[in-house]
Design an enzyme around this catalytic site. Structure first.
Site, short mmCIF file in Angstrom:
data_model
loop_
_atom_site.label_atom_id
_atom_site.label_comp_id
_atom_site.label_asym_id
_atom_site.label_seq_id
_atom_site.Cartn_x
_atom_site.Cartn_y
_atom_site.Cartn_z
N HIS A 1 0.85 -1.20 0.00
CA HIS A 1 0.00 0.00 0.00
C HIS A 1 0.88 1.25 0.00
CE1 HIS A 1 -4.12 1.69 0.60
NE2 HIS A 1 -3.37 2.76 0.81
N GLU B 1 -11.51 3.04 6.10
CA GLU B 1 -10.63 3.99 6.78
C GLU B 1 -11.47 5.19 7.22
OE1 GLU B 1 -6.45 6.44 6.16
OE2 GLU B 1 -7.86 6.28 4.50
N ASP C 1 1.42 4.14 2.89
CA ASP C 1 0.40 4.99 2.28
C ASP C 1 1.03 6.14 1.49
OD1 ASP C 1 -2.16 5.66 1.60
OD2 ASP C 1 -2.79 6.32 3.59
N ASP C 2 1.32 7.25 2.15
CA ASP C 2 1.91 8.43 1.51
C ASP C 2 3.01 9.01 2.42
OD1 ASP C 2 0.11 8.88 -0.90
OD2 ASP C 2 -1.37 8.87 0.70
N HIS D 1 -9.92 0.72 -1.96
CA HIS D 1 -9.87 1.31 -0.63
C HIS D 1 -11.22 1.14 0.07
CE1 HIS D 1 -6.19 3.11 -1.97
NE2 HIS D 1 -6.09 3.96 -0.97
N HIS E 1 1.24 4.89 -2.48
CA HIS E 1 0.78 5.68 -3.62
C HIS E 1 1.96 6.36 -4.32
CE1 HIS E 1 -3.55 5.30 -2.82
NE2 HIS E 1 -3.21 5.29 -1.54
#
Length: 348
Positions: free
Chosen positions: A25, A212, A290-291, A209, A27
């Site tokens: 996961h 969350e 994630d980021d 997704h 991006h």
């Protein structure tokens, strides 16, 4: 709290950066180094907002619409510095280097090529450039890298179908899955069912997704309407016992990103993320960053967080690494080598 009392005393002895793992996961723009963001902004004379200039992760809280809009605006500004082929190749190369340093030996990076296509000559040239950059970076670093093409929930389901067909077309050149990103509180999962049907029939993993910003119902929608084989995030499945049992029974992996859950305000502090509850229920998890550009922590930091905030022993961290490998689309020989490496780490 029994697990804290019984946790082995050696839990800080092994370096999690030496633990072989898969990263499922991450991006595309969010994988960028902060220093690279600043250098590319200077190169292209892009004026960045102050929140991206400080060198510290911006303060974010995306649990309301205004907060999500601010997060998305910062992400879009960061993406705007990726303007030519060299920028794309640099981002992928540096991401692979950072993965290697964190002990990641397999990466499935998520990208929506429509976000870059206007500057890079269209959808097909953009995806082909990304896949070629992935091939080069993988050869240079030894990190296996594949791509998940992701549709944007905020755009038309017709756009998603176009992307699904494109993803299937490149299934033999590095695309392994199809995702659905952005705020899962917006729109209905079933609006994108035809796109996911195209992707699944083309042999791609369905990895939307859910769970969350929205609750466990969004995870159920991903399973029921989109045929999800993995769930991006999925952490709020912990609020529903039956749903956790379903995920455990089907061995559907949740790509849990604890640092971003806290940064976006889903949970107030790391200890509140229900990792132990999911783990003990038998729900497979793959920790993800994630980021990192916006949340300030990469993959190994997630393992450190789980160790420190949740008392996971080295044996449990090793099992999390195994779960990430098993949930990946890595070839069988790569999986076997990674799993053997996890065992070696645990016995070192």
């Amino acid at each position: 709290m029994d697990h804290l009392l019984s946790a082995p005393s050696n839990r800080a002895e092994r370096d999690v950066r030496l633990l072989p793992k898969a990263h499922l996961h991450l991006h595309f723009t969010g994988s960028m180094r902060p220093t690279t963001l600043l250098e590319l902004a200077a190169k292209h004379r892009v004026h960045l907002p102050e929140a991206l200039l400080s060198g510290e992760p911006p303060k974010l809280r995306a649990t309301d619409e205004r907060g999500w809009f601010r997060f998305q605006r910062l992400y879009d500004m960061a993406r705007s510095v990726l303007r030519d082929e060299d920028d794309i190749r640099r981002l992928v190369r540096e991401t692979a280097q950072d993965e290697r340093a964190d002990g990641s030996r397999w990466l499935e990076i998520q990208v929506d090529p429509t976000s870059y296509a206007p500057r890079l000559g269209g959808l097909i040239p953009t995806l082909e450039l990304i896949l070629d950059a992935v091939r080069e970076a993988s050869e240079a670093t030894g990190v296996g890298i594949r791509v998940l093409v992701a549709a944007n929930r905020m755009k038309s389901p017709m756009d998603a179908r176009t992307l699904a067909r494109l993803a299937v077309r490149y299934a033999d050149r590095g695309v392994v899955g199809f995702g659905l990103s952005n705020d899962e509180r917006r729109g209905l999962a079933r609006d994108f069912d035809r796109a996911f049907d195209i992707a699944r029939r083309g042999g791609l993993l369905a990895a939307p997704h859910g769970g969350e910003l929205a609750g466990p119902e969004s995870v159920r929608d991903c399973l029921d309407d989109l045929g999800a084989g993995r769930i991006g995030h999925g952490v709020r499945a912990a609020e529903d016992e039956r749903l956790m049992q379903r995920l455990a029974d089907r061995q559907v992996t949740c790509e849990v990103c604890p640092a971003s859950n806290v940064a976006l305000g889903v949970y107030e502090k790391p200890e509140d993320v229900p990792l132990r509850r999911l783990f003990d229920a038998g729900v497979p998890m793959a920790l993800g960053a994630d980021d990192p550009l916006l949340f300030g922590s990469r993959l190994a930091d997630q393992y450190d967080l789980v160790r420190e905030a949740h008392g996971f022993s080295d044996a449990e961290l090793a099992e999390l690494a195994r779960q990430s490998v098993r949930a990946s689309r890595a070839p069988q020989d790569v999986r076997a080598a990674l799993l053997a490496g996890v065992d070696d780490w645990l016995t070192s």
